[in-house]
Each structure stands twice: as C-alpha cells, then as structure tokens.
Design an enzyme around this catalytic site. Structure first.
Site, PDB file in Angstrom:
ATOM      1  CE  LYS A  65      29.610   8.813  41.868  1.00 40.92           C
ATOM      2  NZ  LYS A  65      30.280   9.591  42.912  1.00 40.92           N
TER       3      LYS A  65
ATOM      4  CB  ALA B  52      28.528  11.901  39.153  1.00 42.55           C
TER       5      ALA B  52
ATOM      6  CG  PHE C 129      24.604  12.640  45.557  1.00 41.95           C
ATOM      7  CD1 PHE C 129      23.988  11.394  45.509  1.00 41.95           C
ATOM      8  CD2 PHE C 129      25.829  12.752  46.187  1.00 41.95           C
ATOM      9  CE1 PHE C 129      24.609  10.284  46.075  1.00 41.95           C
ATOM     10  CE2 PHE C 129      26.458  11.641  46.740  1.00 41.95           C
ATOM     11  CZ  PHE C 129      25.848  10.407  46.687  1.00 41.95           C
TER      12      PHE C 129
ATOM     13  CG  HIS D 246      23.746   7.515  54.454  1.00 41.03           C
ATOM     14  ND1 HIS D 246      23.738   8.883  54.544  1.00 41.03           N
ATOM     15  CD2 HIS D 246      24.548   7.209  53.412  1.00 41.03           C
ATOM     16  CE1 HIS D 246      24.508   9.386  53.586  1.00 41.03           C
ATOM     17  NE2 HIS D 246      25.009   8.381  52.883  1.00 41.03           N
TER      18      HIS D 246
HETATM   19  N1  F0G Z   1      27.032  14.014  42.804  1.00 42.50           N
HETATM   20  C1  F0G Z   1      26.453  12.848  42.494  1.00 42.50           C
HETATM   21  C2  F0G Z   1      25.309  12.822  41.559  1.00 42.50           C
HETATM   22  C3  F0G Z   1      26.910  11.655  43.059  1.00 42.50           C
HETATM   23  O1  F0G Z   1      26.299  10.516  42.754  1.00 42.50           O
HETATM   24  C4  F0G Z   1      28.014  11.703  43.942  1.00 42.50           C
HETATM   25  C5  F0G Z   1      28.527  10.499  44.564  1.00 42.50           C
HETATM   26  C6  F0G Z   1      28.608  12.947  44.220  1.00 42.50           C
HETATM   27  C7  F0G Z   1      28.085  14.083  43.621  1.00 42.50           C
HETATM   28  C8  F0G Z   1      29.771  13.080  45.151  1.00 42.50           C
HETATM   29  O2  F0G Z   1      30.929  12.594  44.563  1.00 42.50           O
HETATM   30  O3  F0G Z   1      31.599  10.618  45.933  1.00 42.50           O
HETATM   31  O4  F0G Z   1      33.176  11.718  44.361  1.00 42.50           O
HETATM   32  O5  F0G Z   1      32.530  12.837  46.437  1.00 42.50           O
HETATM   33  N2  F0G Z   1      27.918   9.432  44.545  1.00 42.50           N
HETATM   34  C9  F0G Z   1      28.377   8.162  45.060  1.00 42.50           C
HETATM   35  C10 F0G Z   1      27.291   7.147  44.894  1.00 42.50           C
HETATM   36  C11 F0G Z   1      28.971   8.202  46.421  1.00 42.50           C
HETATM   37  O6  F0G Z   1      27.429   6.053  45.446  1.00 42.50           O
HETATM   38  O7  F0G Z   1      26.306   7.405  44.183  1.00 42.50           O
HETATM   39  P1  F0G Z   1      32.102  11.904  45.377  1.00 42.50           P
END
Ligand code: F0G
Length: 458
Positions: free
Chosen positions: A258, A217, A124, A450
């Site tokens: 999530k 997540a 990510f 972004h």
């Molecule tokens: N790992 C994954 C797979 C994620 O999807 C996200 C965040 C994070 C780590 C980081 O976590 O936002 O709590 O600091 N994803 C969000 C998204 C921002 O829109 O998919 P976080």
C-alpha cells in the site's frame, strides 16, 4: 478562469485494458460463481478490488530495481532498508517479510497465545485471522461514531478509550500482550486515527504493561489526514508527523503493497531488541534469513524509494484528492457512501443502497455483482462474507455496516476512469428498486471464506 487541480505526475508507460459487453460479463460472472476473486483480470475493465500491490511505481523506483543487491546475507539493499526505516519511523531493528500478513504471522508467533485478548480498532481480516488461528480473540474498540455512515467526524478510526480501559480492567494483564491500531483503519472505511488518540492509547496501553502495535499499511495517508484535520499539525511535514506517530508505538507491521507503493513486500519494525531477536527465529523459519526475509534486494530498494515518495505531501494530495473527486460525484447523485471519504477507497453503504434485500442474502456482495455487470468494475465486499462465521457457534456474523469498497490503486487510473466509475454506480443506483433479492452460499472455506466462496443468485 481558476485553474483546476491536476495530477502531479505524467505517464511514461501504459497498459491496455479491455471493455466487454453485458452478455459476456453475465457469463463470466456465472462461471466465477458470483465471486469476483474468481474472475480473470482481463475480464475486468476497471479493477478496484484492492489498492494493495496494484500501484504504479515511479521512474525512480524502477531505477532502484536495477541496483538491488541480491546477496543472501548483509545485502546493501537490506542496509538501505534498515536506514530508511530508522529515518522515517525511528525504529532500530526490522525484519523483511514477503507481505503484511507474513509480518503478522512472524510477530504473532512470539506475542499471541491461546486465550489471549487483542483489543484494537476494527482489526483487518488477516490480522484477525492470525489472532483467531492462535485461539485468541480480537476485540473491536473503535469509537461508536465510526458505525454511523453519514456522521462527519474527522477521525473515525479512533479507539474508544473507555472501551479499551474496560477490556484491560476485565481481563488479567498477562492475557493482553498488545493493542493493535490500524492506520488508517481499513475495515471501518479507510478512516484515520488522530495523533491525540495514538498518544492516549499508547499511554493507557503502557500503563497496563502491554505493547502498542501499529498496523501500518496506510500510515502515510493517516499522516496526511492528521496534517489536514488535526489542530497543530498544518505546518508540520508528513515525515515529521510520521515520526511522531511512531514515537508512541513499540512495534509495527507493514504491508508495503500500500503506502510503500510496491507490488510485493512487507516488514516488521521493532523498538525493542529482545522482541526483534525472538521474532528473528520465526522469520528465518517462515520467510527467509533476517537480511532478506521473503524479499529480493531489488524489491527492498524500490520499497525504500516508495516510502520516501509516499511521505511527500504532493503525492498524498494528488492521491487523496482523486478519491475525493469520485466521492463528490457519487454524493452529488445521492449515492449513500461512507463519510467523510477515506484515504484509499470509497465505501458504499449497501444496506442503504438496497434497503429491501434481507441481510441473510449478502447485501454488499449483491452490489459488487451488479457493479461488475453494469460496467466491468470489480469492487470488493466488506460485509457479512468478510465478517465470516463466529469460530464458536459457526453462525454468520452480521456486521453493523454492509459496505462495498471501491479501492483506488495508487497512480494507476485517471479522472476519466473516475467519471466512468461514477456513471456505472449511478446507473445501478437508478435501477436499485428492481433488485429485490440477493445471493446464497453454495460452498465456503472454514476461515477467510470470502476469497473462495461460491454463490448463486436467489
Ligand atoms: N493490514 C491492513 C490494514 C491491510 O489492509 C492489509 C491488506 C494487511 C494488513 C495485510 O497485508 O495483504 O500485504 O498481506 N489489505 C489488502 C486490502 C489485502 O485489499 O485491503 P498483505
């Protein structure tokens, strides 16, 4: 008549959302420099920017908020969280953090150093950011099938074992402290990882003396897909599947926004006491004392309840079937979307949607702009903007897939909203041939551009 599927919840509290017209949206988008992160949320009708922190908490979660313990040290809410994590994941120790990337920051402060190589399945962006910030590199070992958007494969989030082995064989072991598997794999389309793959990657990783980290997540959605798609798991409960998934891991980072269905929160779960102790020092520096680390007691309580609810089959079935409901409508109209549908979102293949727009003109972001203009829907780009520039050459990195993600918040929208989204996407699809040019960048940040990039139409 066969009874149709219906959501397994009813609504107790509502929040008003406002429609707008196309003229208003044109003005607001211009003012936002064609970056939907810059839009005021009240200018958005249906917000699909993310499923992170945007879910609706249950009555039981809200009731847990009332009995949170806000003591600085040793709060009952902390003890509850420790017990919940032990029960669900089997980890003895944990550190609370304010969100997922904070968990990455704390853990990577111990594990990642300059020159390290961290293989995984399409890390990510914050994960990659925290790796690259430490002058280490993230190597994507996702299976090739993941990059063919129409190929049906049950576990497109899987790691390619031969790619992983090659990384291990070509580098000295001290350069590879860990392998990161993201469940589900957000970047490549919310795609799940199979239990078999977790087992095999774990064995290979341990054979080379590295640790296995699960970026967790959407761990519960991953478990749902294992139950549905992998032989031998149909009769197992989600909680049993989760327990097995984590038996293969050494450490986990969690964005609780999530699959713990809270608005803010995160944690790191540890199998090894020694790693926990090292990370505690950084947690105290960056997040807070080890028994609250960036979270209120009430939020820890709601998080625990959220973890129990998210690992109920009925909850997951309602959630993932809503995503499928939207996907089926889009597929029936011929809209090119990533298949099979992921857990938390629909991913539109923007290169197929707009085959004439050159890649230098931010194809996926162009579709994000059009969806907002069409229906006040806010989606997010998972393409060249997100892929950022190469830290060495500063050239744009063009990913294999240019995607637009329609992330569905948990328990927030009804299927009428899904119908509306489908109609808006199909309307843009109808006029796609008239859209021949994309966007250009006016201003961008050196890393994670972004979020703040400013663009102009070509
Ligand atoms: N790992 C994954 C797979 C994620 O999807 C996200 C965040 C994070 C780590 C980081 O976590 O936002 O709590 O600091 N994803 C969000 C998204 C921002 O829109 O998919 P976080």
């Amino acid at each position: 008549m066969e009874l149709p599927f219906a959501e397994l919840y009813k609504i107790k509290m509502v929040e008003t959302i406002k429609q707008s017209n196309c003229e208003q949206r044109k003005k607001w988008l211009r003012e936002a420099h064609y970056n939907v992160f810059n839009l005021r949320s009240e200018y958005v009708f249906i917000d699909l920017l993310t499923d992170s922190g945007t879910g609706a908490m249950s009555d039981k979660q809200w009731s847990q908020m009332m009995v949170g313990d806000e003591s600085y040290a040793g709060a009952t809410s902390y003890i509850k969280m420790k017990e919940t994590i032990k029960e669900l994941f089997g980890f003895n120790d944990f550190l609370p953090t304010h969100q997922g990337r904070a968990a990455e920051n704390v853990l990577f402060s111990v594990l990642v150093k300059e020159g390290d190589i961290i293989p995984g399945n399409s890390h990510f962006d914050t994960t990659k950011g925290h790796i690259e910030f430490r002058k280490a590199s993230a190597v994507d070992c996702t299976i090739n099938q993941a990059f063919d958007s129409t190929l049906i494969h049950p576990f497109k989030g899987n790691v390619d074992l031969s790619k992983l082995k090659k990384v291990f064989d070509e580098n000295s072991p001290e350069k590879i402290p860990m392998v990161i598997i993201t469940v589900t794999n957000n970047t490549s389309g919310g795609q799940p990882v199979s239990m078999q793959n977790l087992r095999e990657v774990s064995a290979l990783t341990h054979q080379y003396g590295a640790k296995l980290l699960l970026d967790s997540a959407r761990f519960a959605e991953n478990a749902y897909f294992i139950k549905k798609r992998e032989e031998g798991y149909a009769e197992k409960s989600i909680k049993e599947i989760v327990k097995e998934m984590y038996s293969y891991a050494d450490v986990m980072t969690m964005s609780s926004k999530k699959d713990a269905i809270v608005n803010m929160g995160g944690f790191i779960g540890f199998k090894e006491r020694e790693l926990y102790e090292k990370a505690s020092v950084y947690n105290i520096m960056f997040e807070g004392f080890v028994t609250y680390g960036g979270m209120s007691g009430r939020d820890m309580n709601a998080l625990c309840q959220g973890l129990y609810e998210a690992t109920e089959f009925d909850y997951l079935d309602t959630r993932i079937r809503q995503v499928e409901y939207l996907a089926d409508k889009l597929l029936a109209y011929g809209v090119p979307i990533l298949q099979p549908t992921g857990g938390h979102a629909i991913f539109i293949d923007a290169k197929k949607f707009f085959p004439k727009i050159p890649k230098e003109e931010y194809i996926a972001q162009t579709l994000v702009v059009e969806l907002y203009l069409e229906g006040g829907i806010r989606a997010v780009e998972v393409g060249t903007l997100l892929a950022d520039r190469d830290p060495e050459t500063r050239e744009n990195r063009y990913p294999t897939l240019e995607l637009v993600r329609l992330a569905i918040p948990r328990r927030v929208y009804t299927n009428s909203h899904m119908d509306y989204i489908a109609a808006a996407v199909c309307n843009v699809f109808d006029r796609r041939k008239k859209i021949k040019r994309g966007l250009m960048i006016l201003k961008e940040a050196p890393i994670m551009r972004h979020f703040t990039v400013e663009l102009e139409r070509m």
